[in-house]
Design a protein around this motif. Sequence first.
Motif, mmCIF file in Angstrom:
data_model
loop_
_atom_site.group_PDB
_atom_site.id
_atom_site.type_symbol
_atom_site.label_atom_id
_atom_site.label_comp_id
_atom_site.label_asym_id
_atom_site.label_seq_id
_atom_site.Cartn_x
_atom_site.Cartn_y
_atom_site.Cartn_z
ATOM 1 N N THR A 40 55.252 52.446 28.498
ATOM 2 C CA THR A 40 54.891 51.057 28.275
ATOM 3 C C THR A 40 56.118 50.172 28.528
ATOM 4 N N VAL A 41 55.879 48.886 28.728
ATOM 5 C CA VAL A 41 56.974 47.960 29.002
ATOM 6 C C VAL A 41 57.595 47.500 27.686
ATOM 7 N N GLU A 42 58.902 47.672 27.591
ATOM 8 C CA GLU A 42 59.635 47.218 26.408
ATOM 9 C C GLU A 42 59.731 45.695 26.454
ATOM 10 N N MET A 43 59.247 45.026 25.415
ATOM 11 C CA MET A 43 59.190 43.564 25.421
ATOM 12 C C MET A 43 60.308 42.909 24.617
ATOM 13 N N SER A 44 60.907 43.640 23.682
ATOM 14 C CA SER A 44 61.996 43.068 22.881
ATOM 15 C C SER A 44 62.948 44.174 22.467
ATOM 16 N N TRP A 45 64.174 43.776 22.149
ATOM 17 C CA TRP A 45 65.211 44.737 21.775
ATOM 18 C C TRP A 45 66.367 43.995 21.131
ATOM 19 N N ASN A 46 67.299 44.759 20.608
ATOM 20 C CA ASN A 46 68.513 44.188 20.021
ATOM 21 C C ASN A 46 69.453 43.790 21.153
ATOM 22 N N LYS A 47 69.668 42.505 21.327
ATOM 23 C CA LYS A 47 70.484 42.034 22.453
ATOM 24 C C LYS A 47 71.971 42.342 22.288
ATOM 25 N N ASP A 48 72.351 42.816 21.115
ATOM 26 C CA ASP A 48 73.754 43.211 20.939
ATOM 27 C C ASP A 48 74.046 44.540 21.628
ATOM 28 N N ASP A 49 72.997 45.297 21.933
ATOM 29 C CA ASP A 49 73.154 46.589 22.605
ATOM 30 C C ASP A 49 72.639 46.468 24.039
ATOM 31 N N TYR A 50 73.528 46.623 24.993
ATOM 32 C CA TYR A 50 73.147 46.490 26.398
ATOM 33 C C TYR A 50 72.457 47.753 26.905
ATOM 34 N N ASP A 51 71.523 47.562 27.823
ATOM 35 C CA ASP A 51 70.910 48.672 28.539
ATOM 36 C C ASP A 51 71.988 49.332 29.406
ATOM 37 N N LEU A 52 72.045 50.649 29.405
ATOM 38 C CA LEU A 52 73.022 51.331 30.257
ATOM 39 C C LEU A 52 72.714 51.119 31.737
ATOM 40 N N THR A 261 93.423 46.197 34.562
ATOM 41 C CA THR A 261 93.045 44.941 35.219
ATOM 42 C C THR A 261 92.432 43.964 34.233
ATOM 43 N N LEU A 262 91.676 44.474 33.270
ATOM 44 C CA LEU A 262 91.105 43.616 32.223
ATOM 45 C C LEU A 262 91.711 43.954 30.865
ATOM 46 N N GLY A 263 92.964 44.379 30.900
ATOM 47 C CA GLY A 263 93.651 44.770 29.678
ATOM 48 C C GLY A 263 93.151 46.118 29.183
ATOM 49 N N HIS A 264 93.310 46.346 27.901
ATOM 50 C CA HIS A 264 92.890 47.624 27.331
ATOM 51 C C HIS A 264 91.363 47.693 27.234
ATOM 52 N N CYS A 265 90.847 48.909 27.381
ATOM 53 C CA CYS A 265 89.423 49.164 27.163
ATOM 54 C C CYS A 265 89.259 49.527 25.692
ATOM 55 N N LEU A 266 88.536 48.690 24.944
ATOM 56 C CA LEU A 266 88.536 48.772 23.490
ATOM 57 C C LEU A 266 87.412 49.625 22.913
ATOM 58 N N GLU A 267 86.242 49.563 23.533
ATOM 59 C CA GLU A 267 85.097 50.302 23.008
ATOM 60 C C GLU A 267 84.221 50.780 24.154
ATOM 61 N N THR A 268 83.525 51.886 23.901
ATOM 62 C CA THR A 268 82.554 52.373 24.875
ATOM 63 C C THR A 268 81.238 52.676 24.177
ATOM 64 N N SER A 269 80.175 52.446 24.893
ATOM 65 C CA SER A 269 78.861 52.853 24.410
ATOM 66 C C SER A 269 78.686 54.349 24.667
ATOM 67 N N GLN A 270 77.487 54.828 24.450
ATOM 68 C CA GLN A 270 77.139 56.167 24.900
ATOM 69 C C GLN A 270 77.393 56.259 26.404
ATOM 70 N N ARG A 271 77.864 57.431 26.855
ATOM 71 C CA ARG A 271 78.065 57.654 28.287
ATOM 72 C C ARG A 271 76.987 58.574 28.834
ATOM 73 N N VAL A 272 76.532 58.272 30.043
ATOM 74 C CA VAL A 272 75.542 59.120 30.706
ATOM 75 C C VAL A 272 76.044 59.412 32.116
ATOM 76 N N ALA A 273 75.905 60.664 32.551
ATOM 77 C CA ALA A 273 76.308 61.055 33.910
ATOM 78 C C ALA A 273 75.110 61.651 34.630
ATOM 79 N N PHE A 274 74.998 61.338 35.908
ATOM 80 C CA PHE A 274 73.904 61.913 36.697
ATOM 81 C C PHE A 274 74.401 62.194 38.108
ATOM 82 N N PRO A 275 73.891 63.253 38.748
ATOM 83 C CA PRO A 275 74.348 63.610 40.097
ATOM 84 C C PRO A 275 73.863 62.606 41.129
#
Length: 397
Positions: A40-52, A261-275
Amino acid sequence: MQHSNPDYDLIIVGGGMVGLALAARLAQTQIRIAIIDPKTVEMSWNKDDYDLRVSAITRASQKLLDETGAWSFIEPDEKTAYQKMSVWDGEASRGNIEFDANLLAEPNLGHIIENRVLRRSLFQAIKPYRNIDFLSPQKCSKVSYHADQASIELTDGKMLSARLLVAADGAMSWLRNNSGIDIKQTPYGHKAIVATIKTEKPHQNTAWQRFDHNGPLAFLPLTDEHHCSIVWSVKSDYADQLMSLDDKEFLNRLEQTFELTLGHCLETSQRVAFPLIERTAESLVQERIALIGDAAHTIHPLAGQGVNLGFSDVLELANTIEKTLKKQQDIGLKRNLRSYERARKGEIFMMQKAMQGFKLLFEQDIPFIQMTRSYGLALTNQHPLLKQQLIKQAMGL
């Protein structure tokens, strides 16, 4: 079971961004359209958490979204216009090139938008149309082809028929695989790591990309000026190493590679890797079926053109269908679909070859090749007319 009068004129298998875009583009033709998707189509979400998953939407793709009405459903705080693009070689003599929308007197080079935002906006665009049915959550179990129509059986046993089926169900397309269409696959030997990163310095509404022999690293600006979506495409064994690091170690490796280039990287979300795999369907059309988007082709993400290629498919297939309708001919016949295939194969081929070429060029660690590519970047950066043409091509203008 075959029926003389099909349930629909068009059934789109796959209700992601590309499948929904085709339905939205054809909505005003009044042909009967069904879209089948397991989610189904997601219609709302917490905007503080970005889609990966985010996409770099070109101006050409923006025009399609605008014409279908979807663009108006994307809120100002859900899209990031980027005015500049900075690309550099992180090795040897360190050539670089910068693109600026001001060079073309344009307001921006494109927008970075979360995939869930794009899908929701396209769904909102088709909702008012009574000639479009969105069937979700639903899965397909069987497909069969007949002289005057094609039929799909859903897992709940319901049968649907249409003049034309469109495979828009992604790289592992069920419809393509069950319709006997072969696909050529060539692994790039890379995996892409995606994540959302908080940076010390603001991103300056700039899309950043650094190349080295491991592969390209892109920082794409998000709506918060201290957050970027990264796509780090590297050799598979190195990707596995990066994924095994804890967050602190990963951020340290990331900021070193990105050269602060943008200074220190302070936080990361979950990481996902795909071939990463280049895929090309042996044909884009057969009797009663057409392929669009990732079901038809996939490319390396280093230029961010994947979904834009899919939207170009949508435009061409929609034009082909409309021309066939005007002639009062059958939209599902291969002879009436061939103009779509002819129009798209050239661009797809050229884009795939370009991505292969860039990958091969930048993964070389031979000093002479490193110096040559850096010199080429620097030389291009000094020629405004050449840069204008490259910018136009990248924007789809």
